[in-house]
Design a protein around this motif. Sequence first.
Motif, PDB file in Angstrom:
ATOM      1  N   SER A  96      86.242  -3.875  99.245  1.00 31.26           N
ATOM      2  CA  SER A  96      86.653  -2.664  99.957  1.00 31.26           C
ATOM      3  C   SER A  96      87.403  -2.953 101.255  1.00 31.26           C
ATOM      4  CB  SER A  96      85.438  -1.782 100.243  1.00 31.26           C
ATOM      5  OG  SER A  96      84.489  -2.474 101.034  1.00 31.26           O
ATOM      6  N   ASP A  97      87.020  -3.977 102.001  1.00 29.99           N
ATOM      7  CA  ASP A  97      87.641  -4.227 103.300  1.00 29.99           C
ATOM      8  C   ASP A  97      88.252  -5.618 103.415  1.00 29.99           C
ATOM      9  OD1 ASP A  97      86.876  -1.705 104.423  1.00 29.99           O
ATOM     10  OD2 ASP A  97      84.843  -2.472 104.582  1.00 29.99           O
ATOM     11  N   ALA A  98      88.511  -6.268 102.288  1.00 29.88           N
ATOM     12  CA  ALA A  98      88.981  -7.658 102.339  1.00 29.88           C
ATOM     13  C   ALA A  98      90.315  -7.823 101.618  1.00 29.88           C
ATOM     14  CB  ALA A  98      87.942  -8.584 101.703  1.00 29.88           C
ATOM     15  N   VAL A  99      91.054  -8.836 102.029  1.00 30.86           N
ATOM     16  CA  VAL A  99      92.223  -9.262 101.257  1.00 30.86           C
ATOM     17  C   VAL A  99      91.711  -9.986 100.023  1.00 30.86           C
ATOM     18  CG1 VAL A  99      94.198 -10.827 101.228  1.00 30.86           C
ATOM     19  CG2 VAL A  99      93.710  -9.475 103.278  1.00 30.86           C
ATOM     20  N   SER A 100      92.256  -9.661  98.874  1.00 27.90           N
ATOM     21  CA  SER A 100      91.834 -10.316  97.633  1.00 27.90           C
ATOM     22  C   SER A 100      93.007 -11.067  97.012  1.00 27.90           C
ATOM     23  CB  SER A 100      91.277  -9.284  96.642  1.00 27.90           C
ATOM     24  OG  SER A 100      92.180  -8.215  96.462  1.00 27.90           O
ATOM     25  N   ILE A 101      92.760 -12.310  96.655  1.00 25.14           N
ATOM     26  CA  ILE A 101      93.800 -13.181  96.085  1.00 25.14           C
ATOM     27  C   ILE A 101      93.305 -13.723  94.751  1.00 25.14           C
ATOM     28  CG2 ILE A 101      95.235 -15.227  96.412  1.00 25.14           C
ATOM     29  CD1 ILE A 101      95.754 -13.102  98.531  1.00 25.14           C
ATOM     30  N   SER A 102      94.093 -13.553  93.704  1.00 27.40           N
ATOM     31  CA  SER A 102      93.754 -14.130  92.404  1.00 27.40           C
ATOM     32  C   SER A 102      94.382 -15.513  92.270  1.00 27.40           C
ATOM     33  CB  SER A 102      94.253 -13.223  91.270  1.00 27.40           C
ATOM     34  OG  SER A 102      93.485 -12.050  91.204  1.00 27.40           O
ATOM     35  N   GLU A 152      96.971 -20.829 104.227  1.00 30.96           N
ATOM     36  CA  GLU A 152      97.766 -20.193 105.281  1.00 30.96           C
ATOM     37  C   GLU A 152      99.099 -19.689 104.723  1.00 30.96           C
ATOM     38  OE1 GLU A 152      96.058 -22.984 105.630  1.00 30.96           O
ATOM     39  OE2 GLU A 152      94.575 -22.233 107.087  1.00 30.96           O
ATOM     40  N   ASP A 153      99.694 -20.455 103.792  1.00 31.55           N
ATOM     41  CA  ASP A 153     100.948 -20.022 103.164  1.00 31.55           C
ATOM     42  C   ASP A 153     100.740 -18.723 102.390  1.00 31.55           C
ATOM     43  OD1 ASP A 153     102.168 -22.305 104.116  1.00 31.55           O
ATOM     44  OD2 ASP A 153     101.915 -23.424 102.242  1.00 31.55           O
ATOM     45  N   VAL A 154      99.598 -18.630 101.701  1.00 25.69           N
ATOM     46  CA  VAL A 154      99.310 -17.440 100.896  1.00 25.69           C
ATOM     47  C   VAL A 154      99.069 -16.217 101.783  1.00 25.69           C
ATOM     48  CG1 VAL A 154      97.685 -16.417  99.246  1.00 25.69           C
ATOM     49  CG2 VAL A 154      98.349 -18.823  99.009  1.00 25.69           C
ATOM     50  N   LEU A 155      98.392 -16.431 102.909  1.00 31.59           N
ATOM     51  CA  LEU A 155      98.012 -15.315 103.782  1.00 31.59           C
ATOM     52  C   LEU A 155      99.095 -14.947 104.795  1.00 31.59           C
ATOM     53  CD1 LEU A 155      94.300 -16.278 104.482  1.00 31.59           C
ATOM     54  CD2 LEU A 155      95.138 -14.462 102.973  1.00 31.59           C
ATOM     55  N   LYS A 156     100.120 -15.798 104.934  1.00 30.92           N
ATOM     56  CA  LYS A 156     101.150 -15.555 105.941  1.00 30.92           C
ATOM     57  C   LYS A 156     101.817 -14.185 105.804  1.00 30.92           C
ATOM     58  CE  LYS A 156     103.420 -19.196 106.948  1.00 30.92           C
ATOM     59  NZ  LYS A 156     104.360 -20.332 106.830  1.00 30.92           N
ATOM     60  N   PRO A 157     102.174 -13.732 104.585  1.00 31.96           N
ATOM     61  CA  PRO A 157     102.788 -12.399 104.471  1.00 31.96           C
ATOM     62  C   PRO A 157     101.887 -11.275 104.982  1.00 31.96           C
ATOM     63  CG  PRO A 157     103.124 -13.651 102.454  1.00 31.96           C
ATOM     64  CD  PRO A 157     102.146 -14.426 103.284  1.00 31.96           C
ATOM     65  N   PHE A 158     100.569 -11.424 104.803  1.00 29.46           N
ATOM     66  CA  PHE A 158      99.643 -10.388 105.271  1.00 29.46           C
ATOM     67  C   PHE A 158      99.604 -10.357 106.796  1.00 29.46           C
ATOM     68  CE2 PHE A 158      98.178 -11.502 101.036  1.00 29.46           C
ATOM     69  CZ  PHE A 158      98.049 -10.252 100.461  1.00 29.46           C
ATOM     70  N   ALA A 159      99.628 -11.538 107.410  1.00 32.95           N
ATOM     71  CA  ALA A 159      99.633 -11.599 108.869  1.00 32.95           C
ATOM     72  C   ALA A 159     100.912 -10.988 109.422  1.00 32.95           C
ATOM     73  CB  ALA A 159      99.495 -13.048 109.325  1.00 32.95           C
ATOM     74  N   SER A 160     102.045 -11.269 108.770  1.00 37.58           N
ATOM     75  CA  SER A 160     103.326 -10.717 109.217  1.00 37.58           C
ATOM     76  C   SER A 160     103.340  -9.208 109.103  1.00 37.58           C
ATOM     77  CB  SER A 160     104.471 -11.312 108.386  1.00 37.58           C
ATOM     78  OG  SER A 160     104.518 -12.709 108.535  1.00 37.58           O
ATOM     79  N   ARG A 161     102.801  -8.694 107.969  1.00 39.20           N
ATOM     80  CA  ARG A 161     102.773  -7.239 107.782  1.00 39.20           C
ATOM     81  C   ARG A 161     101.915  -6.572 108.833  1.00 39.20           C
ATOM     82  NH1 ARG A 161     101.390  -7.970 101.720  1.00 39.20           N
ATOM     83  NH2 ARG A 161     103.334  -8.860 101.005  1.00 39.20           N
ATOM     84  N   ARG A 162     100.744  -7.165 109.098  1.00 43.56           N
ATOM     85  CA  ARG A 162      99.848  -6.572 110.093  1.00 43.56           C
ATOM     86  C   ARG A 162     100.503  -6.566 111.475  1.00 43.56           C
ATOM     87  NH1 ARG A 162      95.378  -9.666 107.550  1.00 43.56           N
ATOM     88  NH2 ARG A 162      94.279  -8.243 106.174  1.00 43.56           N
TER      89      ARG A 162
END
Length: 395
Positions: free
Chosen positions: A110-116, A281-291
């Motif tokens: 519900s409150d987390a980033v999920s990566i497959s 960090e490479d996978v999560l970088k787009p989420f950090a940029s969007r935020r």
Amino acid sequence: MDNRVYWIWLQNAFGAGSPKPVQLVRRMGSAEKLYQGGTRLWSSFSFVSDKELAALNAYGAEQAAAALEYYLKLGQKVVTPDDEDYPVLLKEIYNPPAVLYVQGDLSILSDAVSISIVGTRKASQNGLNAAREIAYGLALKNAVVISGGALGIDSEAHKGALNGRGKTIAILPCGLEYPYLMDNAILRREIVDFGGALVTEYPMHTPVQRGAFQVRNRLISGMAHSVLIAEAPKKSGALITAKHALEQNREVFVFIGEDEKAFSGCIALEEDGAARVYTAEDVLKPFASRRRQERIEQLARTAENIAHVSRVRPKIASLSDAEKEPEKTAPENNLLQNVSEDAKVVYAALNDTPKHASELELELGIPTGKILAALTELELFGLIKTYPGQRFTKA
């Protein structure tokens, strides 16, 4: 009667992977109304086949209720699109499951980033290491790792998340009580014991059937924000998951090791636009940029609105005003002028009682994606409050 009964009835008639149960319920407003309509109503839908119509008639609410009772006695959770724990991202896909059978805690999404993270069963050591290390890094960042519970890349992804003391979800191609891949029985138990979940849309003892992996793979991508293909040759089943991800508007990442043949499927995906990654960090970088971008835009809007409000001349109150019904404050009206029409409609439907996005969807007839976009917009303007379980009220 428990509303889950009617969803089980629908799932039984149309089978896993069908888009029809949710389409029918959206037309009728609820699964119960659809059931009460009977054969005359069901046969009026041109896209319901004769075989499906026969199945709707052959398996009734009493049988579905008995099945629900049995599942619950065994400790399984039965989750439908009406429930809080139903993954919000799944509501965005073309064919969301009518029923999910769950062992463990699905609310972790519900409150987390999920990566497959998925890939071939016969993976190289290079690919196995990458899946495990990236999953470990994602877990340290509190992301939920999703995979299919199979040997090879899937297992390493789950193990990496557990090693990072994170949460992971295995989506299975069979019933929870079916003795699937006993080599991973201990791993599945650890997934649940450490706060994750086993998930399937197949009832109880359903064995692995023809086509089940392809049907299951749409959930692996649909339940996640992004999908990483850690290793895949040209004919890997993981490429089906990548295809689902692209159709579902999910971002696709690839890891590419030294052996070009082993990673040929990943190379082809990169040529088609998938981003190559090496770390969590490479996978999560787009989420950090969007935020970051959302925060910048939010601050800019807030500054503009404060400036706008400060230019509004205050009204001089009189004694007679005390008897009049209070008007909405200027700040709220000004803020509403800047939001989209969908956001205005959603805002009007909210009150002091928290509502879930699914409730707003049924009430307003607006697709889930637009509802979620409107709620995000309203939240950025500070017009609504968010409560646990993704429920909302006016601020």
